[in-house]
Design a protein around this motif. Sequence first.
Motif, short mmCIF file in Angstrom:
data_model
loop_
_atom_site.label_atom_id
_atom_site.label_comp_id
_atom_site.label_asym_id
_atom_site.label_seq_id
_atom_site.Cartn_x
_atom_site.Cartn_y
_atom_site.Cartn_z
N LYS A 106 14.48 15.34 -12.42
CA LYS A 106 15.17 14.58 -11.37
C LYS A 106 14.17 13.58 -10.80
CE LYS A 106 18.02 18.42 -9.72
NZ LYS A 106 18.31 19.24 -8.54
N GLY A 107 14.35 12.35 -11.14
CA GLY A 107 13.44 11.31 -10.64
C GLY A 107 14.20 10.05 -10.32
N SER A 108 15.36 10.24 -9.77
CA SER A 108 16.27 9.13 -9.53
C SER A 108 15.59 7.97 -8.79
CB SER A 108 17.47 9.63 -8.72
OG SER A 108 18.36 8.57 -8.47
N LEU A 109 15.65 6.82 -9.41
CA LEU A 109 15.18 5.54 -8.87
C LEU A 109 13.66 5.39 -8.80
CD1 LEU A 109 17.81 4.89 -6.05
CD2 LEU A 109 17.82 4.02 -8.39
N TRP A 110 12.89 6.42 -9.08
CA TRP A 110 11.44 6.29 -9.02
C TRP A 110 10.99 5.24 -10.03
CZ3 TRP A 110 7.50 9.01 -6.28
CH2 TRP A 110 8.00 9.90 -5.31
N LEU A 126 0.83 -1.20 0.00
CA LEU A 126 0.00 0.00 0.00
C LEU A 126 0.87 1.26 0.00
CD1 LEU A 126 -2.81 1.26 0.06
CD2 LEU A 126 -2.76 1.06 2.55
N GLN A 127 1.94 1.25 0.77
CA GLN A 127 2.85 2.40 0.80
C GLN A 127 3.47 2.63 -0.58
OE1 GLN A 127 5.77 3.39 4.03
NE2 GLN A 127 7.23 2.48 2.60
N ARG A 128 3.90 1.56 -1.23
CA ARG A 128 4.50 1.68 -2.56
C ARG A 128 3.48 2.23 -3.54
NH1 ARG A 128 9.39 0.02 -4.57
NH2 ARG A 128 9.49 -0.69 -6.73
N TYR A 129 2.23 1.78 -3.43
CA TYR A 129 1.17 2.31 -4.29
C TYR A 129 1.00 3.81 -4.06
CZ TYR A 129 -3.36 3.82 -5.83
OH TYR A 129 -4.37 4.56 -6.41
N LEU A 130 0.92 4.24 -2.81
CA LEU A 130 0.69 5.66 -2.51
C LEU A 130 1.82 6.54 -3.04
CD1 LEU A 130 -0.76 5.30 1.09
CD2 LEU A 130 -1.99 6.02 -0.97
N VAL A 131 3.05 6.07 -2.91
CA VAL A 131 4.18 6.88 -3.39
C VAL A 131 4.17 6.95 -4.92
CG1 VAL A 131 6.70 7.09 -3.44
CG2 VAL A 131 5.55 6.40 -1.33
N VAL A 132 3.93 5.82 -5.59
CA VAL A 132 3.93 5.86 -7.05
C VAL A 132 2.67 6.58 -7.57
CG1 VAL A 132 2.79 3.67 -7.73
CG2 VAL A 132 4.72 4.52 -9.04
N ASN A 133 1.58 6.56 -6.81
CA ASN A 133 0.40 7.32 -7.18
C ASN A 133 0.72 8.82 -7.17
OD1 ASN A 133 -2.47 7.65 -7.76
ND2 ASN A 133 -2.59 8.47 -5.69
N LEU A 134 1.47 9.26 -6.17
CA LEU A 134 1.91 10.65 -6.12
C LEU A 134 2.72 10.99 -7.36
CD1 LEU A 134 2.16 13.32 -4.48
CD2 LEU A 134 4.28 12.38 -3.56
N TRP A 135 3.59 10.08 -7.77
CA TRP A 135 4.41 10.27 -8.97
C TRP A 135 3.52 10.52 -10.19
CZ3 TRP A 135 5.36 7.93 -13.70
CH2 TRP A 135 6.56 8.25 -14.33
N PHE A 136 2.47 9.68 -10.35
CA PHE A 136 1.56 9.86 -11.49
C PHE A 136 0.75 11.16 -11.34
CE2 PHE A 136 2.20 5.27 -12.21
CZ PHE A 136 2.44 5.29 -13.57
N CYS A 137 0.29 11.47 -10.13
CA CYS A 137 -0.50 12.70 -9.90
C CYS A 137 0.31 13.96 -10.20
CB CYS A 137 -0.99 12.76 -8.45
SG CYS A 137 -2.35 11.64 -8.07
#
Length: 160
Positions: A129-133, A110-121
Amino acid sequence: PTIPLAEPRPPRRFDFPTATPTANAPSLTPSAAALPTTPPSSSTPTVSAAPSGGVRYRSIRALLINALGSRLLAGDVSVFDDASSPQSRAMNWLIYEDPRQLPVGDVRLLQRYLVVNLWFCMGGDAWTKGSLWRTSADECSWLGVTCRPSDLRVTEISLN
């Protein structure tokens, strides 16, 4: 010396065709029931941009709806069905593209989803600069993400 003789074999039975059919034989003229009810389609099949199959898909979608549905989405879970929404894109990335492929029971899914969701939002595709995302690296090592060392829970995200 006596040579044993082979046991006599029973005569072999051959099934020769009979003069008249013994079962329902096919007819030479098609019946109306055998004809197709609709002509074959000549159009190209459509492919859904929002995959909807598989155990992993259903399990993760249910997890996200249960965890986020009432709190963050105000009960509107249709965002997961809209292939262009950040929520759907993040979910599909997590299910089909994430190199880590965390198991459904992993508490950090769930945490990984929330962080990558922020990336898409936030339009992460355009970040300079998006190192390792969105890599196999732990989300705690993605640029700007800070986690508590004791349990690797995200405590801060800095998008400067």
